[in-house]
Motif scaffolding. Sequence first.
Motif, PDB file in Angstrom:
ATOM      1  N   LEU A 183      11.123 -64.053 -23.849  1.00 15.46           N
ATOM      2  CA  LEU A 183      12.203 -63.074 -23.971  1.00 15.46           C
ATOM      3  C   LEU A 183      11.785 -61.967 -24.923  1.00 15.46           C
ATOM      4  O   LEU A 183      10.844 -62.115 -25.697  1.00 15.46           O
ATOM      5  CB  LEU A 183      13.486 -63.735 -24.468  1.00 15.46           C
ATOM      6  N   GLU A 184      12.490 -60.855 -24.826  1.00 14.20           N
ATOM      7  CA  GLU A 184      12.305 -59.754 -25.779  1.00 14.20           C
ATOM      8  C   GLU A 184      13.471 -59.786 -26.754  1.00 14.20           C
ATOM      9  O   GLU A 184      14.629 -59.724 -26.350  1.00 14.20           O
ATOM     10  CB  GLU A 184      12.257 -58.398 -25.064  1.00 14.20           C
ATOM     11  N   ILE A 185      13.163 -59.906 -28.025  1.00 14.09           N
ATOM     12  CA  ILE A 185      14.215 -60.001 -29.033  1.00 14.09           C
ATOM     13  C   ILE A 185      14.224 -58.743 -29.892  1.00 14.09           C
ATOM     14  O   ILE A 185      13.204 -58.057 -30.045  1.00 14.09           O
ATOM     15  CB  ILE A 185      14.033 -61.234 -29.930  1.00 14.09           C
ATOM     16  N   THR A 186      15.375 -58.458 -30.442  1.00 15.54           N
ATOM     17  CA  THR A 186      15.538 -57.366 -31.402  1.00 15.54           C
ATOM     18  C   THR A 186      15.723 -57.985 -32.778  1.00 15.54           C
ATOM     19  O   THR A 186      16.548 -58.892 -32.955  1.00 15.54           O
ATOM     20  CB  THR A 186      16.761 -56.506 -31.049  1.00 15.54           C
ATOM     21  N   TYR A 187      14.936 -57.535 -33.731  1.00 16.58           N
ATOM     22  CA  TYR A 187      15.023 -58.084 -35.083  1.00 16.58           C
ATOM     23  C   TYR A 187      14.999 -56.947 -36.103  1.00 16.58           C
ATOM     24  O   TYR A 187      14.705 -55.799 -35.768  1.00 16.58           O
ATOM     25  CB  TYR A 187      13.883 -59.069 -35.347  1.00 16.58           C
ATOM     26  N   GLN A 188      15.315 -57.288 -37.328  1.00 16.71           N
ATOM     27  CA  GLN A 188      15.389 -56.286 -38.388  1.00 16.71           C
ATOM     28  C   GLN A 188      14.472 -56.651 -39.543  1.00 16.71           C
ATOM     29  O   GLN A 188      14.271 -57.828 -39.852  1.00 16.71           O
ATOM     30  CB  GLN A 188      16.828 -56.147 -38.887  1.00 16.71           C
ATOM     31  N   ILE A 189      13.915 -55.613 -40.143  1.00 17.34           N
ATOM     32  CA  ILE A 189      13.060 -55.767 -41.319  1.00 17.34           C
ATOM     33  C   ILE A 189      13.660 -54.929 -42.450  1.00 17.34           C
ATOM     34  O   ILE A 189      14.043 -53.771 -42.248  1.00 17.34           O
ATOM     35  CB  ILE A 189      11.624 -55.287 -41.038  1.00 17.34           C
ATOM     36  N   LYS A 190      13.705 -55.522 -43.629  1.00 21.67           N
ATOM     37  CA  LYS A 190      14.147 -54.782 -44.806  1.00 21.67           C
ATOM     38  C   LYS A 190      12.924 -54.352 -45.599  1.00 21.67           C
ATOM     39  O   LYS A 190      12.182 -55.183 -46.119  1.00 21.67           O
ATOM     40  CB  LYS A 190      15.063 -55.652 -45.677  1.00 21.67           C
ATOM     41  N   ARG A 191      12.686 -53.049 -45.645  1.00 16.51           N
ATOM     42  CA  ARG A 191      11.521 -52.519 -46.354  1.00 16.51           C
ATOM     43  C   ARG A 191      11.710 -52.608 -47.864  1.00 16.51           C
ATOM     44  O   ARG A 191      12.801 -52.888 -48.359  1.00 16.51           O
ATOM     45  CB  ARG A 191      11.278 -51.073 -45.935  1.00 16.51           C
ATOM     46  N   GLY A 192      10.627 -52.332 -48.580  1.00 15.58           N
ATOM     47  CA  GLY A 192      10.666 -52.417 -50.031  1.00 15.58           C
ATOM     48  C   GLY A 192      11.670 -51.469 -50.662  1.00 15.58           C
ATOM     49  O   GLY A 192      12.214 -51.751 -51.733  1.00 15.58           O
ATOM     50  N   ASN A 193      11.922 -50.328 -50.013  1.00 13.88           N
ATOM     51  CA  ASN A 193      12.881 -49.358 -50.544  1.00 13.88           C
ATOM     52  C   ASN A 193      14.318 -49.660 -50.134  1.00 13.88           C
ATOM     53  O   ASN A 193      15.230 -48.874 -50.387  1.00 13.88           O
ATOM     54  CB  ASN A 193      12.506 -47.947 -50.095  1.00 13.88           C
ATOM     55  N   GLY A 194      14.515 -50.816 -49.460  1.00 14.59           N
ATOM     56  CA  GLY A 194      15.852 -51.202 -49.051  1.00 14.59           C
ATOM     57  C   GLY A 194      16.249 -50.728 -47.664  1.00 14.59           C
ATOM     58  O   GLY A 194      17.306 -51.110 -47.153  1.00 14.59           O
ATOM     59  N   GLN A 195      15.420 -49.902 -47.029  1.00 14.17           N
ATOM     60  CA  GLN A 195      15.737 -49.394 -45.691  1.00 14.17           C
ATOM     61  C   GLN A 195      15.635 -50.510 -44.652  1.00 14.17           C
ATOM     62  O   GLN A 195      14.710 -51.311 -44.670  1.00 14.17           O
ATOM     63  CB  GLN A 195      14.787 -48.254 -45.329  1.00 14.17           C
ATOM     64  N   ILE A 196      16.610 -50.569 -43.740  1.00 19.43           N
ATOM     65  CA  ILE A 196      16.611 -51.544 -42.656  1.00 19.43           C
ATOM     66  C   ILE A 196      16.024 -50.903 -41.405  1.00 19.43           C
ATOM     67  O   ILE A 196      16.488 -49.846 -40.962  1.00 19.43           O
ATOM     68  CB  ILE A 196      18.036 -52.061 -42.363  1.00 19.43           C
ATOM     69  N   VAL A 197      14.985 -51.536 -40.848  1.00 20.43           N
ATOM     70  CA  VAL A 197      14.309 -51.023 -39.664  1.00 20.43           C
ATOM     71  C   VAL A 197      14.485 -52.030 -38.533  1.00 20.43           C
ATOM     72  O   VAL A 197      14.333 -53.241 -38.729  1.00 20.43           O
ATOM     73  CB  VAL A 197      12.807 -50.791 -39.938  1.00 20.43           C
ATOM     74  N   THR A 198      14.800 -51.537 -37.349  1.00 24.18           N
ATOM     75  CA  THR A 198      14.979 -52.387 -36.177  1.00 24.18           C
ATOM     76  C   THR A 198      13.744 -52.326 -35.294  1.00 24.18           C
ATOM     77  O   THR A 198      13.232 -51.245 -34.999  1.00 24.18           O
ATOM     78  CB  THR A 198      16.222 -51.962 -35.371  1.00 24.18           C
ATOM     79  N   ARG A 199      13.269 -53.484 -34.870  1.00 26.68           N
ATOM     80  CA  ARG A 199      12.086 -53.587 -34.021  1.00 26.68           C
ATOM     81  C   ARG A 199      12.379 -54.525 -32.849  1.00 26.68           C
ATOM     82  O   ARG A 199      13.346 -55.289 -32.866  1.00 26.68           O
ATOM     83  CB  ARG A 199      10.892 -54.114 -34.809  1.00 26.68           C
ATOM     84  N   THR A 200      11.499 -54.499 -31.847  1.00 26.00           N
ATOM     85  CA  THR A 200      11.571 -55.457 -30.740  1.00 26.00           C
ATOM     86  C   THR A 200      10.256 -56.224 -30.671  1.00 26.00           C
ATOM     87  O   THR A 200       9.202 -55.729 -31.088  1.00 26.00           O
ATOM     88  CB  THR A 200      11.834 -54.766 -29.394  1.00 26.00           C
ATOM     89  N   HIS A 201      10.326 -57.424 -30.119  1.00 26.72           N
ATOM     90  CA  HIS A 201       9.136 -58.274 -30.066  1.00 26.72           C
ATOM     91  C   HIS A 201       9.247 -59.246 -28.901  1.00 26.72           C
ATOM     92  O   HIS A 201      10.339 -59.762 -28.611  1.00 26.72           O
ATOM     93  CB  HIS A 201       8.973 -59.045 -31.378  1.00 26.72           C
ATOM     94  N   ILE A 202       8.113 -59.507 -28.248  1.00 25.32           N
ATOM     95  CA  ILE A 202       8.033 -60.516 -27.189  1.00 25.32           C
ATOM     96  C   ILE A 202       7.109 -61.633 -27.685  1.00 25.32           C
ATOM     97  O   ILE A 202       5.898 -61.435 -27.800  1.00 25.32           O
ATOM     98  CB  ILE A 202       7.491 -59.927 -25.879  1.00 25.32           C
ATOM     99  N   PRO A 203       7.653 -62.800 -27.996  1.00 29.62           N
ATOM    100  CA  PRO A 203       6.814 -63.907 -28.476  1.00 29.62           C
ATOM    101  C   PRO A 203       5.890 -64.430 -27.372  1.00 29.62           C
ATOM    102  O   PRO A 203       6.108 -64.188 -26.183  1.00 29.62           O
ATOM    103  CB  PRO A 203       7.830 -64.980 -28.894  1.00 29.62           C
ATOM    104  N   ASP A 204       4.879 -65.182 -27.801  1.00 29.12           N
ATOM    105  CA  ASP A 204       3.898 -65.711 -26.852  1.00 29.12           C
ATOM    106  C   ASP A 204       4.433 -66.880 -26.033  1.00 29.12           C
ATOM    107  O   ASP A 204       4.202 -66.955 -24.826  1.00 29.12           O
ATOM    108  CB  ASP A 204       2.641 -66.173 -27.603  1.00 29.12           C
TER     109      ASP A 204
END
Length: 267
Positions: free
Chosen positions: A86-107
Amino acid sequence: MTSTPRMHVKPRENVIDAMWREIFGRKHEPKREFKKRARHKTIIVNHPTKKAARNGMIRARQPLMADGLTHVDVTPDIIRVAEYPLEITYQIKRGNGQIVTRTHIPDLATLSASGRVLVIDYEPINIQKRLRKQVFERRKAGIAAALLALDAHYVVQDECSIHLQPRWHNVCEIWKHMHENGQHPGIAEVRLQIMNGRLPATIGQLMRRVSPNAVTSRFADQPIEDAKLMQDVNPTYTAVLQLAAAGKVRLDHSMPLTIDSIVTRKD
């Protein structure tokens, strides 16, 4: 007096369970495709497996993934796998506190007999080192959180977990001897004798106990007396490894498999 028939109310279906049932089903389509005769960034490997519902073959995006699938094949608790599930949407919190949204397809996604779903990514150590450790750990944590919301656990495996010796050597040995359609029918009889006999025992002791501990081969139109001994086949050794792959017996993977390896019955 007539009794009123009892009504059976069908329980509401869990939508997450339904999603995973579809992913592990025959109609699932991988979310990534690696076309043949096309140039790819990595070496694509075709890995046969009986645990894939679609067609018994997985296009592994790199050799490390194929090696990981070898582990999966000989793990009896895992009953089904789905590549690029599946393709999932996840979030990363950067060092400056900014929230970034990414997508990923696991193996890979694996389903255990207990219903536990484990999602795996295979990343070589040198690829992991290209990212800063904090960046890699944040990405891993974000993916894990997104999958946990879907009732699945997440791990990243590399050479240290897959190629750990002597377990990796033993895994390859078991994989080579796994049950195949059309194999000599005598091996099934040997497996039965082992399970009906006394355990624990070493493989060497089982070889002396089982009868016959030899495999012969001949053409269908040849008489029995023309059968020749197959020197490179040890049916007891093969039967033990097949029983281990099926979860019927245990082997000690802290040492390389030899005729002195102890075979115990699985509780």
